[in-house]
Design an enzyme around this catalytic site. Structure first.
Site, PDB file in Angstrom:
ATOM      1  N   TYR A 116       6.623  14.339  16.777  1.00  0.00           N
ATOM      2  CA  TYR A 116       5.483  13.448  17.056  1.00  0.00           C
ATOM      3  C   TYR A 116       5.860  12.401  18.107  1.00  0.00           C
ATOM      4  O   TYR A 116       5.090  12.135  19.038  1.00  0.00           O
ATOM      5  CB  TYR A 116       5.083  12.786  15.743  1.00  0.00           C
ATOM      6  CG  TYR A 116       3.864  11.922  15.745  1.00  0.00           C
ATOM      7  CD1 TYR A 116       2.601  12.462  15.492  1.00  0.00           C
ATOM      8  CD2 TYR A 116       3.953  10.544  15.940  1.00  0.00           C
ATOM      9  CE1 TYR A 116       1.477  11.644  15.446  1.00  0.00           C
ATOM     10  CE2 TYR A 116       2.841   9.720  15.898  1.00  0.00           C
ATOM     11  CZ  TYR A 116       1.597  10.277  15.650  1.00  0.00           C
ATOM     12  OH  TYR A 116       0.487   9.466  15.593  1.00  0.00           O
ATOM     13  N   TYR A 150       0.727   1.174  12.695  1.00  0.00           N
ATOM     14  CA  TYR A 150       0.351   1.851  11.443  1.00  0.00           C
ATOM     15  C   TYR A 150      -1.036   1.379  11.011  1.00  0.00           C
ATOM     16  O   TYR A 150      -1.249   0.209  10.721  1.00  0.00           O
ATOM     17  CB  TYR A 150       1.419   1.586  10.378  1.00  0.00           C
ATOM     18  CG  TYR A 150       2.657   2.431  10.625  1.00  0.00           C
ATOM     19  CD1 TYR A 150       2.901   3.565   9.861  1.00  0.00           C
ATOM     20  CD2 TYR A 150       3.543   2.130  11.661  1.00  0.00           C
ATOM     21  CE1 TYR A 150       4.014   4.368  10.096  1.00  0.00           C
ATOM     22  CE2 TYR A 150       4.658   2.924  11.904  1.00  0.00           C
ATOM     23  CZ  TYR A 150       4.885   4.044  11.122  1.00  0.00           C
ATOM     24  OH  TYR A 150       5.974   4.841  11.368  1.00  0.00           O
ATOM     25  N   GLY A 193     -11.005   9.353  10.527  1.00  0.00           N
ATOM     26  CA  GLY A 193      -9.941   8.400  10.828  1.00  0.00           C
ATOM     27  C   GLY A 193     -10.265   7.511  12.017  1.00  0.00           C
ATOM     28  O   GLY A 193     -11.402   7.043  12.184  1.00  0.00           O
TER      29      GLY A 193
HETATM   30  N1  CAA Z   1      16.074   6.100   9.384  1.00  0.00           N
HETATM   31  C1  CAA Z   1      17.201   6.797   9.202  1.00  0.00           C
HETATM   32  N2  CAA Z   1      17.370   7.667   8.192  1.00  0.00           N
HETATM   33  C2  CAA Z   1      16.364   7.808   7.343  1.00  0.00           C
HETATM   34  C3  CAA Z   1      15.147   7.117   7.487  1.00  0.00           C
HETATM   35  C4  CAA Z   1      15.046   6.210   8.566  1.00  0.00           C
HETATM   36  N3  CAA Z   1      13.912   5.520   8.769  1.00  0.00           N
HETATM   37  N4  CAA Z   1      14.328   7.488   6.497  1.00  0.00           N
HETATM   38  C5  CAA Z   1      14.998   8.379   5.746  1.00  0.00           C
HETATM   39  N5  CAA Z   1      16.225   8.558   6.253  1.00  0.00           N
HETATM   40  C6  CAA Z   1      17.284   9.407   5.729  1.00  0.00           C
HETATM   41  C7  CAA Z   1      17.529   9.121   4.269  1.00  0.00           C
HETATM   42  O1  CAA Z   1      18.407   8.033   4.127  1.00  0.00           O
HETATM   43  C8  CAA Z   1      18.158  10.425   3.792  1.00  0.00           C
HETATM   44  O2  CAA Z   1      19.498  10.486   4.210  1.00  0.00           O
HETATM   45  P1  CAA Z   1      20.588  11.333   3.377  1.00  0.00           P
HETATM   46  O3  CAA Z   1      20.122  12.769   3.337  1.00  0.00           O
HETATM   47  O4  CAA Z   1      21.841  11.163   4.172  1.00  0.00           O
HETATM   48  O5  CAA Z   1      20.629  10.720   2.014  1.00  0.00           O
HETATM   49  C9  CAA Z   1      17.405  11.462   4.604  1.00  0.00           C
HETATM   50  O6  CAA Z   1      16.872  10.780   5.744  1.00  0.00           O
HETATM   51  C10 CAA Z   1      16.261  12.088   3.834  1.00  0.00           C
HETATM   52  O7  CAA Z   1      15.372  11.042   3.416  1.00  0.00           O
HETATM   53  P2  CAA Z   1      14.194  11.333   2.417  1.00  0.00           P
HETATM   54  O8  CAA Z   1      14.727  11.591   1.045  1.00  0.00           O
HETATM   55  O9  CAA Z   1      13.147  10.264   2.586  1.00  0.00           O
HETATM   56  O10 CAA Z   1      13.664  12.736   2.969  1.00  0.00           O
HETATM   57  P3  CAA Z   1      12.362  13.477   2.684  1.00  0.00           P
HETATM   58  O11 CAA Z   1      12.597  14.848   3.197  1.00  0.00           O
HETATM   59  O12 CAA Z   1      11.862  13.283   1.297  1.00  0.00           O
HETATM   60  O13 CAA Z   1      11.278  12.704   3.619  1.00  0.00           O
HETATM   61  C11 CAA Z   1      10.206  12.082   5.641  1.00  0.00           C
HETATM   62  C12 CAA Z   1      11.511  12.570   5.000  1.00  0.00           C
HETATM   63  C13 CAA Z   1       9.077  13.098   5.392  1.00  0.00           C
HETATM   64  C14 CAA Z   1      10.477  11.991   7.134  1.00  0.00           C
HETATM   65  C15 CAA Z   1       9.841  10.725   5.031  1.00  0.00           C
HETATM   66  O14 CAA Z   1      10.953   9.858   5.107  1.00  0.00           O
HETATM   67  C16 CAA Z   1       8.687  10.082   5.759  1.00  0.00           C
HETATM   68  O15 CAA Z   1       7.529  10.476   5.625  1.00  0.00           O
HETATM   69  N6  CAA Z   1       8.957   9.046   6.563  1.00  0.00           N
HETATM   70  C17 CAA Z   1       7.945   8.314   7.313  1.00  0.00           C
HETATM   71  C18 CAA Z   1       7.790   8.905   8.680  1.00  0.00           C
HETATM   72  C19 CAA Z   1       6.719   8.106   9.394  1.00  0.00           C
HETATM   73  O16 CAA Z   1       6.866   6.911   9.647  1.00  0.00           O
HETATM   74  N7  CAA Z   1       5.607   8.766   9.752  1.00  0.00           N
HETATM   75  C20 CAA Z   1       4.532   8.086  10.359  1.00  0.00           C
HETATM   76  C21 CAA Z   1       3.243   8.760   9.937  1.00  0.00           C
HETATM   77  S1  CAA Z   1       1.832   7.820  10.461  1.00  0.00           S
HETATM   78  C22 CAA Z   1       1.669   8.186  12.041  1.00  0.00           C
HETATM   79  O17 CAA Z   1       2.324   9.008  12.590  1.00  0.00           O
HETATM   80  C23 CAA Z   1       0.651   7.410  12.783  1.00  0.00           C
HETATM   81  C24 CAA Z   1       1.258   6.637  13.867  1.00  0.00           C
HETATM   82  O18 CAA Z   1       1.095   6.985  15.028  1.00  0.00           O
HETATM   83  C25 CAA Z   1       2.008   5.399  13.530  1.00  0.00           C
END
Ligand code: CAA
Length: 241
Positions: free
Chosen positions: A147, A179, A13
């Site tokens: 994180y 990202y 990475g």
């Molecule tokens: N803000 C507020 N609420 C949110 C949201 C957001 N951005 N995203 C999801 N939600 C809410 C949904 O609306 C849902 O609400 P309800 O239960 O009330 O309906 C709830 O959270 C669950 O959402 P999901 O169905 O998406 O839940 P999940 O369990 O399938 O997935 C997760 C959750 C794993 C966190 C997924 O949303 C995800 O991967 N998100 C991205 C997180 C992210 O940005 N990670 C960065 C990785 S890269 C990195 O870390 C490198 C770096 O330094 C940038």
């Protein structure tokens, strides 16, 4: 004299790009990795950069591993704290294990890696400590309370340690990538990436590991000697700190 640079998580990475860019800039590079022997071996075969396996969560392993690097290459003058993991989940689904793994690697790992090289940097009156934080440590990200907390901690670490190192010509800086197109980002569900994340990036694309590596090369260089305690944002305009 060729300077020695140690990159944690330096075989994959963003870390791999950093190792390669530092090597191209003339450093003698050592790349640490945690567990993926196959990828580390392939990286070594491709680049010739020596690879060293230990876990940054383990202080004693860091002391022993760094001693091994220094015996082979000489004193570490540039340390890049890059090793990091995600255990993403909404907070109510985050387990203590998910919290602890991320804090241990992404925050305590900085202490474990920097503490053993710090006395030598103080003695030699030169050092560069560069830590890869994240946009999500600056602004927080839903699904990443663990994180975001660790990466914000990395910024506090940087600002405090910079003050301690300044009198001895040791600079301590952080880079906050946005990202970047790595496996870590590709692990985000594709619909979340396409619908929620890319549209937030004004430049309209993911960054590349090489774009982060070039920031590291600059912060490692003598040219950056007046920059310490700083946070470099490289995020395509997604967030202005
Ligand atoms: N803000 C507020 N609420 C949110 C949201 C957001 N951005 N995203 C999801 N939600 C809410 C949904 O609306 C849902 O609400 P309800 O239960 O009330 O309906 C709830 O959270 C669950 O959402 P999901 O169905 O998406 O839940 P999940 O369990 O399938 O997935 C997760 C959750 C794993 C966190 C997924 O949303 C995800 O991967 N998100 C991205 C997180 C992210 O940005 N990670 C960065 C990785 S890269 C990195 O870390 C490198 C770096 O330094 C940038």
């Amino acid at each position: 004299m060729t300077r020695v640079a140690l990159v944690s998580g330096g075989t994959r990475g963003i870390g791999a790009a950093i190792s390669i860019a530092l090597q191209a800039a003339g450093y003698q590079v050592a790349a640490n990795y945690a567990g993926n022997v196959e990828r580390a071996t392939a990286f070594h075969e491709k680049t010739g950069i020596p690879v060293f396996r230990w876990d940054v969560r383990d202080y004693d392993a860091c002391v022993a591993g760094i001693a091994e690097v220094e015996a082979m290459l000489g004193p570490v003058e540039v340390l890049v704290n890059n090793a990091g993991i995600t255990r993403d989940a909404m907070f109510h689904k985050t387990t203590p294990d998910m919290w602890n793994a991320v804090i241990a690697t992404n925050l305590t790992g900085l202490f474990n890696m920097t503490h053993p090289v710090w006395p030598g940097m103080r003695e030699r009156n030169f050092g560069r400590v560069i830590s890869i934080s994240s946009i999500n440590g600056q602004r927080g990200q839903a699904g990443q309370v663990n994180y975001s907390a660790a990466k914000a901690g990395d910024l506090g670490f940087t600002k405090a340690l910079a003050q301690e190192g300044a009198g001895r010509n040791i600079t301590v800086n952080a880079i906050c990538p946005g990202y970047i197109g790595t496996e870590m980002v590709m692990a985000i569900p594709p619909d979340v990436l396409a619908e929620k994340i890319i549209p937030q990036i004004p430049i309209g694309r993911l960054g590349t590991p090489e774009e982060i590596a070039r920031c590291v090369v600059f912060l490692a260089s003598d040219d950056s000697g007046f920059i310490t305690g700083s946070t470099f944002s490289a995020n395509g305009g997604q967030f202005f700190a």
